[in-house]
Design a protein around this motif. Structure first.
Motif, PDB file in Angstrom:
ATOM      1  N   LEU A 130      41.349  35.109  35.528  1.00  0.00           N
ATOM      2  CA  LEU A 130      42.114  34.932  36.754  1.00  0.00           C
ATOM      3  C   LEU A 130      42.056  36.262  37.497  1.00  0.00           C
ATOM      4  O   LEU A 130      42.338  37.317  36.911  1.00  0.00           O
ATOM      5  CB  LEU A 130      43.551  34.544  36.431  1.00  0.00           C
ATOM      6  CG  LEU A 130      43.693  33.303  35.539  1.00  0.00           C
ATOM      7  CD1 LEU A 130      45.145  33.107  35.126  1.00  0.00           C
ATOM      8  CD2 LEU A 130      43.143  32.073  36.226  1.00  0.00           C
ATOM      9  N   VAL A 131      41.670  36.218  38.763  1.00  0.00           N
ATOM     10  CA  VAL A 131      41.493  37.430  39.555  1.00  0.00           C
ATOM     11  C   VAL A 131      42.554  37.476  40.653  1.00  0.00           C
ATOM     12  O   VAL A 131      42.726  36.511  41.392  1.00  0.00           O
ATOM     13  CB  VAL A 131      40.080  37.482  40.183  1.00  0.00           C
ATOM     14  CG1 VAL A 131      39.899  38.744  41.009  1.00  0.00           C
ATOM     15  CG2 VAL A 131      39.006  37.388  39.102  1.00  0.00           C
ATOM     16  N   ILE A 132      43.243  38.601  40.716  1.00  0.00           N
ATOM     17  CA  ILE A 132      44.335  38.805  41.658  1.00  0.00           C
ATOM     18  C   ILE A 132      43.941  39.959  42.582  1.00  0.00           C
ATOM     19  O   ILE A 132      43.496  41.008  42.118  1.00  0.00           O
ATOM     20  CB  ILE A 132      45.631  39.144  40.900  1.00  0.00           C
ATOM     21  CG1 ILE A 132      45.956  37.998  39.942  1.00  0.00           C
ATOM     22  CG2 ILE A 132      46.773  39.436  41.849  1.00  0.00           C
ATOM     23  CD1 ILE A 132      46.753  38.412  38.742  1.00  0.00           C
ATOM     24  N   ARG A 133      44.117  39.754  43.892  1.00  0.00           N
ATOM     25  CA  ARG A 133      43.760  40.780  44.880  1.00  0.00           C
ATOM     26  C   ARG A 133      45.026  41.248  45.598  1.00  0.00           C
ATOM     27  O   ARG A 133      45.393  40.708  46.644  1.00  0.00           O
ATOM     28  CB  ARG A 133      42.759  40.219  45.870  1.00  0.00           C
ATOM     29  CG  ARG A 133      42.221  41.239  46.859  1.00  0.00           C
ATOM     30  CD  ARG A 133      41.215  40.641  47.822  1.00  0.00           C
ATOM     31  NE  ARG A 133      40.092  40.008  47.185  1.00  0.00           N
ATOM     32  CZ  ARG A 133      38.982  40.633  46.758  1.00  0.00           C
ATOM     33  NH1 ARG A 133      38.881  41.933  46.895  1.00  0.00           N
ATOM     34  NH2 ARG A 133      37.996  39.958  46.193  1.00  0.00           N
TER      35      ARG A 133
ATOM     36  N   PRO B 196      42.636  37.435  31.403  1.00  0.00           N
ATOM     37  CA  PRO B 196      41.974  36.258  30.837  1.00  0.00           C
ATOM     38  C   PRO B 196      42.801  35.011  31.117  1.00  0.00           C
ATOM     39  O   PRO B 196      44.027  35.081  31.249  1.00  0.00           O
ATOM     40  CB  PRO B 196      41.905  36.559  29.341  1.00  0.00           C
ATOM     41  CG  PRO B 196      42.981  37.545  29.100  1.00  0.00           C
ATOM     42  CD  PRO B 196      43.159  38.314  30.366  1.00  0.00           C
ATOM     43  N   GLU B 197      42.120  33.905  31.215  1.00  0.00           N
ATOM     44  CA  GLU B 197      42.825  32.643  31.454  1.00  0.00           C
ATOM     45  C   GLU B 197      43.385  32.140  30.129  1.00  0.00           C
ATOM     46  O   GLU B 197      42.839  31.258  29.483  1.00  0.00           O
ATOM     47  CB  GLU B 197      41.895  31.614  32.100  1.00  0.00           C
ATOM     48  CG  GLU B 197      42.651  30.422  32.610  1.00  0.00           C
ATOM     49  CD  GLU B 197      41.839  29.516  33.512  1.00  0.00           C
ATOM     50  OE1 GLU B 197      42.322  28.414  33.764  1.00  0.00           O
ATOM     51  OE2 GLU B 197      40.755  29.893  33.959  1.00  0.00           O
TER      52      GLU B 197
ATOM     53  N   VAL C 293      42.601  33.601  41.919  1.00  0.00           N
ATOM     54  CA  VAL C 293      41.462  32.686  41.905  1.00  0.00           C
ATOM     55  C   VAL C 293      40.868  32.725  40.502  1.00  0.00           C
ATOM     56  O   VAL C 293      40.967  33.732  39.802  1.00  0.00           O
ATOM     57  CB  VAL C 293      40.379  33.051  42.952  1.00  0.00           C
ATOM     58  CG1 VAL C 293      40.917  32.901  44.363  1.00  0.00           C
ATOM     59  CG2 VAL C 293      39.836  34.446  42.731  1.00  0.00           C
ATOM     60  N   ARG C 294      40.279  31.629  40.115  1.00  0.00           N
ATOM     61  CA  ARG C 294      39.587  31.571  38.824  1.00  0.00           C
ATOM     62  C   ARG C 294      38.162  32.096  39.021  1.00  0.00           C
ATOM     63  O   ARG C 294      37.553  31.885  40.061  1.00  0.00           O
ATOM     64  CB  ARG C 294      39.557  30.142  38.310  1.00  0.00           C
ATOM     65  CG  ARG C 294      40.894  29.666  37.822  1.00  0.00           C
ATOM     66  CD  ARG C 294      40.795  28.236  37.267  1.00  0.00           C
ATOM     67  NE  ARG C 294      41.986  27.894  36.546  1.00  0.00           N
ATOM     68  CZ  ARG C 294      43.102  27.436  37.115  1.00  0.00           C
ATOM     69  NH1 ARG C 294      43.159  27.287  38.428  1.00  0.00           N
ATOM     70  NH2 ARG C 294      44.154  27.145  36.376  1.00  0.00           N
TER      71      ARG C 294
END
Length: 164
Positions: free
Chosen positions: A92-95, A126-127, A143-144
């Motif tokens: 999981l990516v966080i901006r 990690p998811e 976003v994944r």
């Protein structure tokens, strides 16, 4: 009954990790192979492993060792250098848009005792089960993605150069 040490004794053994630019000169003619590992596998310093070409070997690395992309394991007995490749994983990516937001988001993730990685201003985790619910609950947009993951707090062979 054979002990674990007896089983590993019959395999080529890697005892240290060397960066590719620090390989000893005598290893230059050695063959090269690679091993693709996820982040949990790269945290385990001891174990039985198999390269992409099918060579079986063992690692007996110092406690706390974390293998990173480009690290090399030298198997002198069979004249082989095994290069570590970090595999892509579900993350999981966080901006965050500000330093304050990054601190808040990292706090919530860290408070859940979940591993995270900081990469070019992004927070990556990690998811794992429950992580999407945690992020959604705290209003953290994500976003994944699939990419290599190496958590913070796992610094191997940390050194400072003299005068630095």
């Amino acid at each position: 009954m054979r002990s674990v040490a007896d089983v590993f004794r019959s395999l080529p053994m890697a005892h240290t990790v060397v960066r590719s630019d620090e390989l000893p000169a005598e290893t230059r003619p050695y063959d090269r192979d690679e091993i693709v590992l996820d982040w949990e596998q790269r945290l385990k310093p001891r174990g039985r492993r198999v390269t992409t070409a099918g060579v079986e070997f063992a690692t007996a690395l110092p406690r706390g060792t974390v293998l990173r992309h480009g690290d090399c394991l030298v198997l002198s007995t069979i004249r082989l250098i095994v290069v570590i490749v970090e595999c892509d994983e579900q993350v999981l990516v966080i901006r965050p848009v500000s330093a304050a937001q990054a601190a808040e988001f990292a706090f919530h993730i860290g408070n859940s005792h979940s591993p995270m990685m900081i990469d070019d201003g992004l927070i990556v985790c990690p998811e794992l089960p429950g992580m999407t619910q945690l992020l959604t609950y705290h209003g953290i947009p994500f976003v994944r993605a699939e990419r290599p993951f190496t958590p913070l707090g796992q610094v191997v062979n940390h050194r400072h150069k003299a005068g630095a």
